[in-house]
Design a protein around this motif. Structure first.
Motif, PDB file in Angstrom:
ATOM      1  N   ALA A 189       0.835  -1.204   0.000  1.00 53.02           N
ATOM      2  CA  ALA A 189       0.000   0.000   0.000  1.00 53.02           C
ATOM      3  C   ALA A 189       0.868   1.250   0.000  1.00 53.02           C
ATOM      4  O   ALA A 189       0.503   2.274  -0.598  1.00 53.02           O
ATOM      5  N   ASN A 190       2.029   1.169   0.666  1.00 55.92           N
ATOM      6  CA  ASN A 190       2.931   2.326   0.712  1.00 55.92           C
ATOM      7  C   ASN A 190       3.468   2.695  -0.666  1.00 55.92           C
ATOM      8  O   ASN A 190       3.842   3.839  -0.908  1.00 55.92           O
ATOM      9  N   LEU A 191       3.527   1.721  -1.571  1.00 58.04           N
ATOM     10  CA  LEU A 191       4.009   1.975  -2.937  1.00 58.04           C
ATOM     11  C   LEU A 191       2.858   2.291  -3.881  1.00 58.04           C
ATOM     12  O   LEU A 191       2.908   3.277  -4.624  1.00 58.04           O
ATOM     13  N   LEU A 192       1.819   1.476  -3.850  1.00 56.80           N
ATOM     14  CA  LEU A 192       0.768   1.567  -4.857  1.00 56.80           C
ATOM     15  C   LEU A 192      -0.117   2.794  -4.691  1.00 56.80           C
ATOM     16  O   LEU A 192      -0.460   3.453  -5.683  1.00 56.80           O
ATOM     17  N   VAL A 193      -0.500   3.106  -3.461  1.00 56.38           N
ATOM     18  CA  VAL A 193      -1.478   4.179  -3.239  1.00 56.38           C
ATOM     19  C   VAL A 193      -0.951   5.541  -3.694  1.00 56.38           C
ATOM     20  O   VAL A 193      -1.610   6.229  -4.473  1.00 56.38           O
ATOM     21  N   PRO A 194       0.226   5.991  -3.234  1.00 54.79           N
ATOM     22  CA  PRO A 194       0.703   7.298  -3.716  1.00 54.79           C
ATOM     23  C   PRO A 194       1.036   7.294  -5.206  1.00 54.79           C
ATOM     24  O   PRO A 194       0.834   8.304  -5.883  1.00 54.79           O
ATOM     25  N   VAL A 249      -1.840   0.692   5.346  1.00 51.07           N
ATOM     26  CA  VAL A 249      -0.482   1.193   5.455  1.00 51.07           C
ATOM     27  C   VAL A 249       0.430   0.031   5.833  1.00 51.07           C
ATOM     28  O   VAL A 249      -0.004  -0.945   6.443  1.00 51.07           O
ATOM     29  N   GLY A 250       1.677   0.131   5.442  1.00 49.55           N
ATOM     30  CA  GLY A 250       2.640  -0.913   5.769  1.00 49.55           C
ATOM     31  C   GLY A 250       3.524  -0.521   6.933  1.00 49.55           C
ATOM     32  O   GLY A 250       3.644   0.659   7.271  1.00 49.55           O
ATOM     33  N   VAL A 251       4.175  -1.512   7.517  1.00 48.85           N
ATOM     34  CA  VAL A 251       5.063  -1.440   8.684  1.00 48.85           C
ATOM     35  C   VAL A 251       4.202  -1.429   9.949  1.00 48.85           C
ATOM     36  O   VAL A 251       3.329  -0.570  10.114  1.00 48.85           O
ATOM     37  N   ASP A 252       4.444  -2.395  10.822  1.00 48.75           N
ATOM     38  CA  ASP A 252       3.565  -2.621  11.975  1.00 48.75           C
ATOM     39  C   ASP A 252       3.409  -1.406  12.876  1.00 48.75           C
ATOM     40  O   ASP A 252       2.325  -1.157  13.414  1.00 48.75           O
ATOM     41  N   LYS A 253       4.473  -0.622  13.036  1.00 46.90           N
ATOM     42  CA  LYS A 253       4.378   0.557  13.908  1.00 46.90           C
ATOM     43  C   LYS A 253       3.429   1.588  13.302  1.00 46.90           C
ATOM     44  O   LYS A 253       2.648   2.232  14.023  1.00 46.90           O
TER      45      LYS A 253
END
Length: 281
Positions: free
Chosen positions: A173-178, A187-191
């Protein structure tokens, strides 16, 4: 310099011991995991290690140590200490060589040893180039998904990915959405997931993380929380490691889309790597 050597040696030794973690492993292997890895999959079972170490007390009682998932990173301290010690050693060798009557043979040997040590640590050029080319090819294929999304939805549309699992650690999602010019709760990354999910509407939380995610699809669309729901034929986490996606992820997306299509309120449009679900007008 003797004091500096002692300090560096102690720091290197501390880093080495701490990098072992709470136990010493000598030719030990953990049991194979089944299915997708979880947080526990990254941990070495205590019973499978050769020997427990005193550092286990830190891991069990000291603040922060129990949260360190990759204790091998302590070895960075050891490597830096070794580099500094090597530099001091070379300095001593050069100083002695310059004090001799014929310094050049010794200097040539010292420089040759330094060059060899650097070459030994260099990555394999052929393998590195092959890996970079493969990663670039996968990146281009993945970005083609973003291009398809961009051409299929109006710019700025708010979307949510319906994956059908409760993991909600959606790296892609961090790559595709923007790249597609969209907005998304995923969103990616657990934190980042932990921070953002605290402010998600309950319908979105159910849609992304709930056991009956497809049941939350209608409320999310009817209430205007999202303009569209995307059902991917890939996994937003595990497909980030390898592309094209595994068949199981494609089949999971197809099954979800088939289930959603049975509801006459929804319009489901099939694309190469995803489905777009909107309210039927």
């Amino acid at each position: 310099q003797r004091r500096a050597v002692l300090v560096l040696a102690i720091c290197g030794l501390i880093g080495l011991v701490m990098s072992f973690g709470p136990s010493l492993k000598i030719d030990d292997t953990r049991p194979p995991t089944t299915g997708n890895p979880t947080a526990q999959s990254y941990l070495m079972p205590k019973a499978d290690a050769t020997l427990s170490l005193p550092t286990a007390l830190l891991d069990e009682n000291a603040p922060g140590f129990s949260l360190m998932r990759a204790t091998y990173r302590w070895f960075v301290l050891t490597r830096w200490a070794l580099i500094a010690l090597a530099a001091l050693g070379v300095q001593q060798l050069i100083s002695r060589a310059l004090r001799s009557r014929r310094p050049w043979p010794a200097l040539i040997v010292i420089v040759a040893l330094g060059v060899l040590s650097v070459l030994e640590l260099l990555p394999n050029p052929s393998q590195t180039l092959h890996n970079y080319r493969a990663w670039e090819n996968e990146r281009k294929q993945t970005l083609a998904v973003a291009t398809d999304l961009k051409h299929s939805l109006p710019a700025g549309s708010k979307v949510a990915f319906l994956v059908g699992t409760s993991a909600a650690n959606d790296y892609l999602a961090n790559l595709l959405v923007p790249a597609a010019g969209l907005r998304s709760y995923n969103v990616g990354v657990d934190k980042s997931v932990a921070i953002s999910s605290a402010s998600w509407p309950k319908e979105i939380r159910q849609l992304i993380q709930g056991p009956n995610a497809s049941g939350a699809l209608g409320p999310a669309l009817h209430d205007g929380l999202v303009n569209a729901v995307i059902i991917p034929k890939f996994d937003l986490r595990w497909s980030s490691y390898s592309w094209p996606p595994a068949v199981e992820y494609q089949q999971r997306g197809i099954a979800l889309a088939t289930q959603v299509s049975a509801n006459p309120d929804f319009k489901v449009v099939d694309h190469k790597w995803f489905y777009i679900v909107t309210l039927r007008q």
